[in-house]
Design a protein around this motif. Sequence first.
Motif, PDB file in Angstrom:
ATOM      1  N   ARG A  73       1.834 -35.354   0.709  1.00 60.98           N
ATOM      2  CA  ARG A  73       3.393 -35.701   0.134  1.00 60.98           C
ATOM      3  C   ARG A  73       3.653 -34.739  -1.242  1.00 60.98           C
ATOM      4  NH1 ARG A  73       6.331 -37.803  -3.904  1.00 60.98           N
ATOM      5  NH2 ARG A  73       8.125 -39.156  -3.243  1.00 60.98           N
ATOM      6  N   TYR A  74       2.524 -34.562  -1.662  1.00 58.59           N
ATOM      7  CA  TYR A  74       2.593 -33.627  -3.076  1.00 58.59           C
ATOM      8  C   TYR A  74       2.227 -32.269  -2.837  1.00 58.59           C
ATOM      9  CZ  TYR A  74       3.539 -37.755  -5.631  1.00 58.59           C
ATOM     10  OH  TYR A  74       4.140 -39.017  -6.145  1.00 58.59           O
ATOM     11  N   GLU A 124       4.604 -44.202  -6.637  1.00 58.02           N
ATOM     12  CA  GLU A 124       4.611 -43.636  -5.268  1.00 58.02           C
ATOM     13  C   GLU A 124       3.174 -43.842  -4.459  1.00 58.02           C
ATOM     14  OE1 GLU A 124       7.266 -42.644  -4.123  1.00 58.02           O
ATOM     15  OE2 GLU A 124       8.133 -43.082  -6.221  1.00 58.02           O
ATOM     16  N   PRO A 178      16.504 -35.955  -8.296  1.00 55.71           N
ATOM     17  CA  PRO A 178      15.607 -37.256  -7.619  1.00 55.71           C
ATOM     18  C   PRO A 178      16.047 -38.548  -8.222  1.00 55.71           C
ATOM     19  CG  PRO A 178      14.306 -35.428  -8.330  1.00 55.71           C
ATOM     20  CD  PRO A 178      15.715 -35.026  -8.668  1.00 55.71           C
ATOM     21  N   PRO A 179      16.015 -39.662  -7.708  1.00 56.39           N
ATOM     22  CA  PRO A 179      15.251 -39.956  -6.299  1.00 56.39           C
ATOM     23  C   PRO A 179      16.351 -39.681  -5.372  1.00 56.39           C
ATOM     24  CG  PRO A 179      15.881 -42.196  -7.249  1.00 56.39           C
ATOM     25  CD  PRO A 179      16.179 -40.887  -8.220  1.00 56.39           C
ATOM     26  N   ARG A 205      14.945 -34.868  -2.763  1.00 60.91           N
ATOM     27  CA  ARG A 205      13.241 -34.414  -3.049  1.00 60.91           C
ATOM     28  C   ARG A 205      13.524 -33.018  -3.679  1.00 60.91           C
ATOM     29  NH1 ARG A 205       9.550 -36.366  -0.025  1.00 60.91           N
ATOM     30  NH2 ARG A 205       7.929 -35.350  -1.268  1.00 60.91           N
ATOM     31  N   ARG A 257      15.167 -27.886  -4.092  1.00 58.14           N
ATOM     32  CA  ARG A 257      15.708 -29.332  -3.740  1.00 58.14           C
ATOM     33  C   ARG A 257      16.140 -29.302  -2.342  1.00 58.14           C
ATOM     34  NH1 ARG A 257      20.639 -30.139  -8.016  1.00 58.14           N
ATOM     35  NH2 ARG A 257      22.233 -28.762  -7.177  1.00 58.14           N
ATOM     36  N   LYS A 286      16.559 -35.855   0.971  1.00 55.00           N
ATOM     37  CA  LYS A 286      15.304 -36.755   1.325  1.00 55.00           C
ATOM     38  C   LYS A 286      14.788 -36.706   2.705  1.00 55.00           C
ATOM     39  CE  LYS A 286      14.606 -40.746  -0.687  1.00 55.00           C
ATOM     40  NZ  LYS A 286      13.711 -40.131  -1.928  1.00 55.00           N
ATOM     41  N   GLY A 296      12.431 -34.054   2.921  1.00 51.26           N
ATOM     42  CA  GLY A 296      11.128 -33.921   1.720  1.00 51.26           C
ATOM     43  C   GLY A 296       9.961 -33.510   2.311  1.00 51.26           C
ATOM     44  N   GLN A 297       9.231 -34.064   3.389  1.00 51.67           N
ATOM     45  CA  GLN A 297       8.147 -33.654   3.908  1.00 51.67           C
ATOM     46  C   GLN A 297       8.027 -32.346   4.376  1.00 51.67           C
ATOM     47  OE1 GLN A 297       5.158 -35.716   3.579  1.00 51.67           O
ATOM     48  NE2 GLN A 297       4.455 -33.856   4.171  1.00 51.67           N
ATOM     49  N   VAL A 331       5.644 -31.698  -7.012  1.00 55.52           N
ATOM     50  CA  VAL A 331       6.738 -32.223  -6.198  1.00 55.52           C
ATOM     51  C   VAL A 331       7.475 -33.374  -6.857  1.00 55.52           C
ATOM     52  CG1 VAL A 331       7.252 -33.391  -3.910  1.00 55.52           C
ATOM     53  CG2 VAL A 331       5.736 -31.239  -3.855  1.00 55.52           C
ATOM     54  N   ASP A 332       8.519 -33.616  -7.015  1.00 59.05           N
ATOM     55  CA  ASP A 332       9.009 -34.754  -7.729  1.00 59.05           C
ATOM     56  C   ASP A 332       8.721 -34.800  -9.124  1.00 59.05           C
ATOM     57  OD1 ASP A 332      10.902 -35.188  -5.551  1.00 59.05           O
ATOM     58  OD2 ASP A 332       9.733 -36.838  -4.783  1.00 59.05           O
TER      59      ASP A 332
END
Length: 675
Positions: A121-122, A303, A588-589, A592, A636, A639, A642-643, A669-670
């Motif tokens: 995710r990050y 998260e 965000p949120p 992403r 950006r 959402k 995002g992945q 990320v975020d």
Amino acid sequence: MAEADADQLALVRATVRRSRPRATQQAPAPTLPVARVAVDVPLVHLDRPFDYLVPEHLHDECVPGCRVRVRFAGQDLDGYVLERVAESDYDKRLTPLRRVVSAEPVLAPEVARLARAVADRYAGTLADVLRLAIPPRHARVEGEPPREPAPAVEPPGDPGPWRAYETGPAFLHALRRGAAPRAVWTALPGEDWPTCLALAARATLAGGRGVLLIVPDHRDASRLDEACRAVLGPDRHVLLTAELGPAERYRRFLAVRRGAVRCVVGTRAAAFAPVAELGLVVCWDDGDDLHAEPRAPYPHAREVLLLRAHQLGCGALLGGFASTAEAAQLLATGWARPLTANRETVRQHAPRVFVAGDDDAELARDPAARTARLPHRAFEVARSALATGPVLVQIPRSGYLPALLCQGCRGPARCSHCSGPLQRAGAHQPPACGWCGRPAAAWRCPTCDDTRLRAPVIGAERQAEELGRAFPRVPVRVSGGSRVLDTVGPEPALVIATPGAEPVPTDGYAAALLLDSWLALSRADLRAAEETLRRWLNAAAMVRSAARGGAVVVVGESGVPAIQALVRWSPLGWAERELSERRVAGFPPAVRLATIEGPPDAVADLERLAELPETAETLGPVPLGSDDAEVRLVVRVPKSDGQRLATALKVAQSIRSARKEPGTVRVRVDPVALA
């Protein structure tokens, strides 16, 4: 001559090779002879498990989750066994494990899956996440007798403070019967939140499942630790914080891993604690930036817990006096339900909130109220409240005079040696540089040649000095910086504190003054208003209710949305408004977002290599400092992509890592802060 030296060197090397004993082929383990190992290597392009042969003599010790030592790229490295399998996809001869460092299975399978999900995710690596999740080994502790399992917990017969919330008793009942309720809890002003969380933990434990309670800092953790000890009884939970020594921290970690304890209280690193049969994860005050990990890959505890709740199908609770836009997003999507009290109950618990500085009647009486740091109304409220108890004064800056300006041209006063900002540490100390520490008693402005200095803002220590003169017979206590007070008694006193350092009153503050609102709200940060309101609500929640005479005075303009949210005590409504504004602005949120920071050439190279989604929007790059040594690029996406964004950035990082490209690039990320 050079050719002769080269021939001689080759002869020596050949002789050394012939003299080395050949490694004997070790017999493999009788079953599952292949170990998949997560090697502790920081390179992004090597972020995958590697297969190793399990020798026969290590068959019993090599269990999934244990620490091992392996040969990798010509050196011995540490790693964790993820699993044992019968065959390997690698078609060449496998390298055998060097040794099993410890047969203790410290890496639980569910934590390994969580760490992998967090890394993906990050846009980080599994090795970086595992360093955050598992404390360093302490061999002596592993040899100690195992801790006895915690005794059973009886379910709470009385919901206690949860009765004040419309769905509070139902929330406890769902936890007790093994359900997975997910809620965003807006705590009432003055609420004894540690007891509430301890009761939720008791209901979950009574249902046969584990609990994970995460708070921002060690002060909150100590309060929650005491509450759990009172509600659950002794030996039914452990406290995991960075303040513990390495031996004690590892001892408590093993007690959790071995299943002796099922309730964990801790700070952000404890979000990875291997609690058995997890039934509830809790994040208190999720807007606090202490929940954000400052080390790569920069995960946020909120998260991490939400990912864990999703993977395990367990309950989740985000609680606080304030509410974040992320919490509002969970409510908007239906992932969580609100856990709130009705408006009549909120009014009964909340203090009365005044706005000082822009009221017409007040300006007519006191024309300087708009620009005064302590208007007449705030002074009168403080003087009246001191007759019944302590008064809290929250000021955004610590120190004495944290910033200085030239009196003539109003430009910032800077050091003549390093161009650092000048400041004063005390009343009788000369101006000095905040970077190099050199005194500047003979400072002269290079722009207008003026020698006079003025202070645009003051710190907590200077405020304490001024209030001490205004209230000469009242004790003044300062809490902030390296001197943070834990509690304050019921006797009259002026308590000057920076945000987050407010002492907990034994019987509530009689009043609170929130000064310099413009300074807190004018920060160049996406979350400036959200963070300011959170700090105000946390401070105002310590004040007695209006029925008991409690009052809060915020110095500012009444038309500011954050101040209006404080006056109405409507944190959830403000968070919903903030979320809608971010949807329009694309922050965000609602979307992403990732920031890429580093040298200009390196950032440009990563942007070129990354196969970003078609929906990606790039902003920048812009310089991070005055020397243009580093830049920041913002990307950006919606959402739903995002992945894909995180994967694309990680693949680009992997290519740069494999090519050994120069320049270090930081990918967040975020991120919590976006100035």
